[in-house]
Design an enzyme around this catalytic site. Structure first.
Site, PDB file in Angstrom:
ATOM      1  CE  LYS B 172       4.541  -0.815  -1.025  1.00 25.88           C
ATOM      2  NZ  LYS B 172       5.216  -1.266  -2.247  1.00 25.88           N
ATOM      3  CE  LYS B 240       0.519  -0.341  -8.237  1.00 27.85           C
ATOM      4  NZ  LYS B 240       1.496  -1.407  -8.416  1.00 27.85           N
TER       5      LYS B 240
END
Lengths: 296, 296
Positions: B172, B240
């Site tokens: 990811k 983030k």
């Protein structure tokens, strides 16, 4: 209808392109600075000429696939160039990758002589040239584009009239910036996986199904994992194209830090001695910098 | 066979994912910090619980989709967490995007308690969550993965077991770096076309057929041309994730200038006030910096 086509510069890309034109039924007149490169075309039925001028005298449409802006100027406007041999209304298609400003200037001068020019650089590499699946980015007048479109269809599958003179070269510049950035980030991503002890093959596979998917992750990502850097598209040519990109960015006073960064990475790739390898050999520069390797 | 599923965190992504599980025939127990987010699930037949612990007591498999590493630790190992309610052999799948080191640490502690963990972050945004077409990147043990694979198949279409614990999060991280770089270079390329007086729509179209093709050029490139920056995936969340990426790069002492550059571009996007827009709003930062716009 166009039947007689001239071809100047039957190199790695140009030779299979010229052969595809012969296969599609066109009669070809060819000029090559290096005689042996024309040999397979002569064998296939093409007629060799001693100058671009002679090519233009025989053909309705002349295509060139040469090195850089100066080469195109010579071919188009030199003493033995196309302008010296072409009839009024003849079409000249330059498929080399040169600067947009160069392409616009040459188109303007030819236009004053009654010769129509299109800039039509390609993407897809030697494989695309052989298979006739090139992406062709065209700049010029719509009516001229329509007239020669069947020629393009013998060479490629994604043929887009991008805009007026130079627009094909601008699209190609964008293409080369994007491809370079995709190569760079693909290398960083696969190396991050490797560094973290995760199989980069699986990461490539996972990413190909989501928003990170790209042609480069698919094709060049696999080359990196195989450490097979046979071109493909040579790093030294990608460096040339990124030079054009930086000049264009400078011409329009743009601040593009990403394009500048990846241009440096391509330079580093050539300076590391990988100029004759595929430009995805950039991964090897990143490997050395980080002390890890993707090699199987 | 898994029949009873717990779901913790039915937010923008989690809610449609939980609904897809109900549609696929699973019985659901749900915990949400914000009561109204569970309402559509209760209407669809789910049972609401007051703690993650209670969810774990009812379910065979518990899924979480929450904010960050600290949230996942709380959900998994807090006093009212999954570990306090789960039976031996129960499976906990965290589908949030957190650090790989965090995921590995939590998996280790749960493993010591006899609870199996998978990290399984996703790519594909809210549209992928709604349509059940997410890309799911999984880290953990193969036998645990096989056991819960039917659940993943109710949520996504590209499901890859990338490796052991943390491997899903590493994939990811790679995904987010690549997506950010693709957004940045797509913006630069389209703006270069615009600056040069060439229609960027045509450039996008031309590039989609060649080696510069990417999912981002297709989807986010169109958003940039429409100036439609409704998320999609919010810039503040991409920021983030890039924070996690930079931490991971630092953890392995890597030198990745491209990832660092695009992380700064995402930061700039949030600082410019575009945090709640799609992360492709990065193009607006580049527009302001260069005094040109892609706006129609």
């Amino acid at each position: 209808m166009v039947e007689k086509v001239g071809f100047i510069g039957p190199g790695i890309m140009g030779q299979p392109m010229a052969l595809n034109l012969i296969k599609a039924g066109y009669r070809l007149w060819v000029f090559s600075r290096t005689a042996e490169r024309a040999a397979p075309l002569i064998e296939a039925g093409a007629t060799v000429c001693q100058t671009p001028k002679a090519v233009a005298e025989h053909a309705d449409v002349v295509i060139s696939m040469v090195g850089n802006t100066a080469d195109v100027e010579q071919v188009a406007l030199g003493p033995d160039g196309i302008a010296a041999g072409a009839s009024t209304g003849e079409v000249y298609i330059d498929m080399s990758t040169i600067s947009a400003s160069g392409a616009r200037g040459i188109a303007k001068r030819l236009g004053e002589l009654g010769i129509h020019m299109l800039d039509a650089p390609v993407s897809g590499g030697d494989i695309g040239a052989i298979q006739g699946t090139l992406s062709i980015m065209v700049g010029g007048k719509p009516q001229v584009f329509e007239r020669v479109k069947p020629l393009f269809e013998a060479l490629g599958t994604n043929i887009v009239l991008v805009g007026d003179h130079g627009a094909g070269q601008i699209a190609k510049t964008c293409n080369q910036i994007v491809a370079a950035a995709h190569i760079a980030v693909t290398a960083e991503a696969l190396l991050l996986a490797k560094a973290a002890g995760v199989d980069p093959h699986n990461v490539r596979k996972a990413l190909l199904g989501g928003f990170a998917a790209s042609k480069v992750l698919d094709v060049h990502g696999q080359r990196m994992l195989d450490h097979n850097f046979q071109p493909g598209f040579k790093a030294v040519l990608h460096k040339k194209d990124m030079g054009i990109a930086l000049d264009t960015i400078h011409d329009y006073s743009l601040k593009f830090p990403l394009a500048e960064l990846v241009a440096r990475s391509i330079n580093d790739t050539v300076e590391a001695g990988f100029g004759d390898l595929d430009s995805s050999a950039m991964a090897q520069v990143f490997e050395e910098r980080n002390g890890i390797t993707l090699a199987p």
